[in-house]
Design a protein around this motif. Structure first.
Motif, mmCIF file in Angstrom:
data_model
loop_
_atom_site.group_PDB
_atom_site.id
_atom_site.type_symbol
_atom_site.label_atom_id
_atom_site.label_comp_id
_atom_site.label_asym_id
_atom_site.label_seq_id
_atom_site.Cartn_x
_atom_site.Cartn_y
_atom_site.Cartn_z
ATOM 1 N N LYS A 1 11.244 52.695 21.026
ATOM 2 C CA LYS A 1 12.663 52.300 21.038
ATOM 3 C C LYS A 1 13.393 52.859 19.816
ATOM 4 O O LYS A 1 12.969 52.648 18.684
ATOM 5 C CB LYS A 1 12.742 50.771 21.079
ATOM 6 C CG LYS A 1 14.139 50.199 21.021
ATOM 7 C CD LYS A 1 14.152 48.752 21.496
ATOM 8 C CE LYS A 1 15.413 48.038 21.002
ATOM 9 N NZ LYS A 1 16.118 47.277 21.998
ATOM 10 N N SER B 1 27.989 41.864 10.678
ATOM 11 C CA SER B 1 27.663 42.521 11.951
ATOM 12 C C SER B 1 28.950 43.161 12.475
ATOM 13 O O SER B 1 30.001 42.516 12.449
ATOM 14 C CB SER B 1 27.147 41.470 12.934
ATOM 15 O OG SER B 1 27.519 41.760 14.250
ATOM 16 N N THR B 2 28.872 44.387 12.935
ATOM 17 C CA THR B 2 30.094 45.040 13.436
ATOM 18 C C THR B 2 30.623 44.308 14.667
ATOM 19 O O THR B 2 31.832 44.252 14.904
ATOM 20 C CB THR B 2 29.853 46.531 13.753
ATOM 21 O OG1 THR B 2 28.735 46.638 14.654
ATOM 22 C CG2 THR B 2 29.590 47.349 12.497
ATOM 23 N N ARG C 1 22.741 41.764 14.812
ATOM 24 C CA ARG C 1 22.266 40.936 15.925
ATOM 25 C C ARG C 1 21.808 41.781 17.106
ATOM 26 O O ARG C 1 22.429 42.780 17.436
ATOM 27 C CB ARG C 1 23.385 39.996 16.387
ATOM 28 C CG ARG C 1 23.796 38.996 15.315
ATOM 29 C CD ARG C 1 24.745 37.970 15.855
ATOM 30 N NE ARG C 1 26.082 38.512 16.138
ATOM 31 C CZ ARG C 1 26.599 38.601 17.346
ATOM 32 N NH1 ARG C 1 25.926 38.206 18.414
ATOM 33 N NH2 ARG C 1 27.810 39.086 17.512
ATOM 34 N N GLY C 2 20.698 41.342 17.721
ATOM 35 C CA GLY C 2 20.204 42.019 18.911
ATOM 36 C C GLY C 2 20.372 41.133 20.136
ATOM 37 O O GLY C 2 20.966 40.050 20.054
ATOM 38 N N ARG C 3 19.855 41.596 21.263
ATOM 39 C CA ARG C 3 19.922 40.798 22.488
ATOM 40 C C ARG C 3 19.008 39.579 22.333
ATOM 41 O O ARG C 3 18.107 39.578 21.513
ATOM 42 C CB ARG C 3 19.471 41.644 23.689
ATOM 43 C CG ARG C 3 20.407 42.835 23.933
ATOM 44 C CD ARG C 3 20.219 43.433 25.317
ATOM 45 N NE ARG C 3 18.871 43.915 25.540
ATOM 46 C CZ ARG C 3 18.108 43.534 26.574
ATOM 47 N NH1 ARG C 3 18.558 42.686 27.460
ATOM 48 N NH2 ARG C 3 16.896 44.036 26.716
ATOM 49 N N GLN D 1 24.413 46.397 7.700
ATOM 50 C CA GLN D 1 24.763 45.058 8.207
ATOM 51 C C GLN D 1 23.814 44.045 7.557
ATOM 52 O O GLN D 1 22.620 44.302 7.425
ATOM 53 C CB GLN D 1 24.573 44.986 9.719
ATOM 54 C CG GLN D 1 25.431 45.955 10.516
ATOM 55 C CD GLN D 1 25.285 45.734 12.024
ATOM 56 O OE1 GLN D 1 26.272 45.507 12.701
ATOM 57 N NE2 GLN D 1 24.072 45.813 12.533
HETATM 58 C C1 BTN Z 1 19.019 45.074 21.065
HETATM 59 O O1 BTN Z 1 18.535 43.945 20.936
HETATM 60 O O2 BTN Z 1 18.341 46.026 21.445
HETATM 61 C C2 BTN Z 1 20.484 45.302 20.782
HETATM 62 C C3 BTN Z 1 20.761 45.668 19.358
HETATM 63 C C4 BTN Z 1 22.221 45.949 19.072
HETATM 64 C C5 BTN Z 1 22.468 46.259 17.611
HETATM 65 C C6 BTN Z 1 23.879 46.688 17.331
HETATM 66 S S1 BTN Z 1 24.077 47.343 15.717
HETATM 67 C C7 BTN Z 1 25.806 47.321 15.871
HETATM 68 C C8 BTN Z 1 26.164 46.030 16.568
HETATM 69 N N1 BTN Z 1 26.264 44.952 15.608
HETATM 70 C C9 BTN Z 1 25.314 44.025 15.797
HETATM 71 O O3 BTN Z 1 25.160 43.007 15.086
HETATM 72 N N2 BTN Z 1 24.533 44.361 16.827
HETATM 73 C C10 BTN Z 1 24.953 45.600 17.443
#
Ligand code: BTN
Length: 238
Positions: free
Chosen positions: A105, A9-10, A38-40, A34
């Motif tokens: 989205k 993940s960045t 990861r997201g929120r 990746q």
């Molecule tokens: C969401 O849940 O909408 C947020 C998603 C965010 C994704 C980005 S991709 C680059 C960075 N690295 C990650 O693991 N997540 C964020």
């Protein structure tokens, strides 16, 4: 800028770099793929090749007061970036910082704070679905930018546009121009003045989306009373 082929993940890479004392201000980490995006709310982020995965790292001072400002600013920067390539009237901002293309989205933002060696860093992790979208069902309908245009979008060119907008909006946060950011968000907000649902960890609220307050909270009117919401996922009724 640090361009990687593949990483977990960045945002994780940015955190490791900060903790190793090797981060520099306004550093950009981009990956083509990746393995653990990861997201929120601890959700996964679909991270196949062809999309943009980037983390912008910058040093902050008064993080507590301005973190919501950065969240609004990052959302606006993504909205303006997408509107640079697709018809602007089809791109909406969805509280707290999602961007919708024709109601679906197309991007996500994960802001994370890291404190190390007396310095505070903000990691702005951004994913933009340029070519692909998740095949499996997601919480919210998703789309990719290229399904809305015949033009092939160049990832690094799009990244440059994004960083330019982000830097300019983040300067507004540093200058405490939060009102300007709120006004811009409201101009592009999806379902302003309409009934929406907000899912919180324990329950769901339903009310009219009135506005955003100066802290970046969503103001919801429920049975004539206004309730501020600081975090949650919003959903629309058809
Ligand atoms: C969401 O849940 O909408 C947020 C998603 C965010 C994704 C980005 S991709 C680059 C960075 N690295 C990650 O693991 N997540 C964020």
């Amino acid at each position: 800028m640090h361009h990687l082929e593949c990483i977990d993940s960045t945002n994780c890479e940015a955190r490791r770099t900060i903790l190793a004392g090797a981060m520099v201000d306004k550093h950009v980490i981009i990956a083509d793929m990746q393995t653990s995006g990861r997201g929120r709310q601890k959700r996964e982020w679909f991270s196949d090749e062809g999309n943009l995965f980037v983390s912008f790292c910058h040093q902050v001072t008064s993080l507590n007061e301005s973190v919501n400002g950065y969240s609004l600013a990052a959302g606006l920067a993504v909205r303006d970036t997408i509107a640079h390539y697709l018809p602007s009237n089809t791109i909406q901002w969805k509280w707290p910082n999602d961007v919708l293309v024709e109601g679906k989205k197309a991007s996500g933002i994960l802001l994370e704070h890291v404190h190390h060696a007396n310095k505070d860093w903000l990691i702005t992790g951004v994913g933009i679905n340029i070519k692909n979208k998740p095949e499996s069902e997601t919480l919210w309908p998703t789309t990719s930018l290229e399904s809305h245009t015949d033009t092939r979008l160049e990832k690094l060119e799009l990244l440059k546009t994004f960083v330019k907008f982000l830097d300019s909006y983040y300067k507004r946060v540093s200058a405490n121009e939060i009102d300007m950011l709120i006004e811009a968000c409201l101009t592009h907000a999806a379902r302003l003045g309409e009934i929406i649902q907000v899912r919180l960890p324990t329950h769901t609220l339903e009310g009219v989306f009135e506005t955003i307050d100066s802290q970046g909270n969503l103001l919801l009117t429920i049975d004539g009373k206004t309730q501020p919401v600081s975090a949650g996922d919003i959903f629309f009724k058809e």
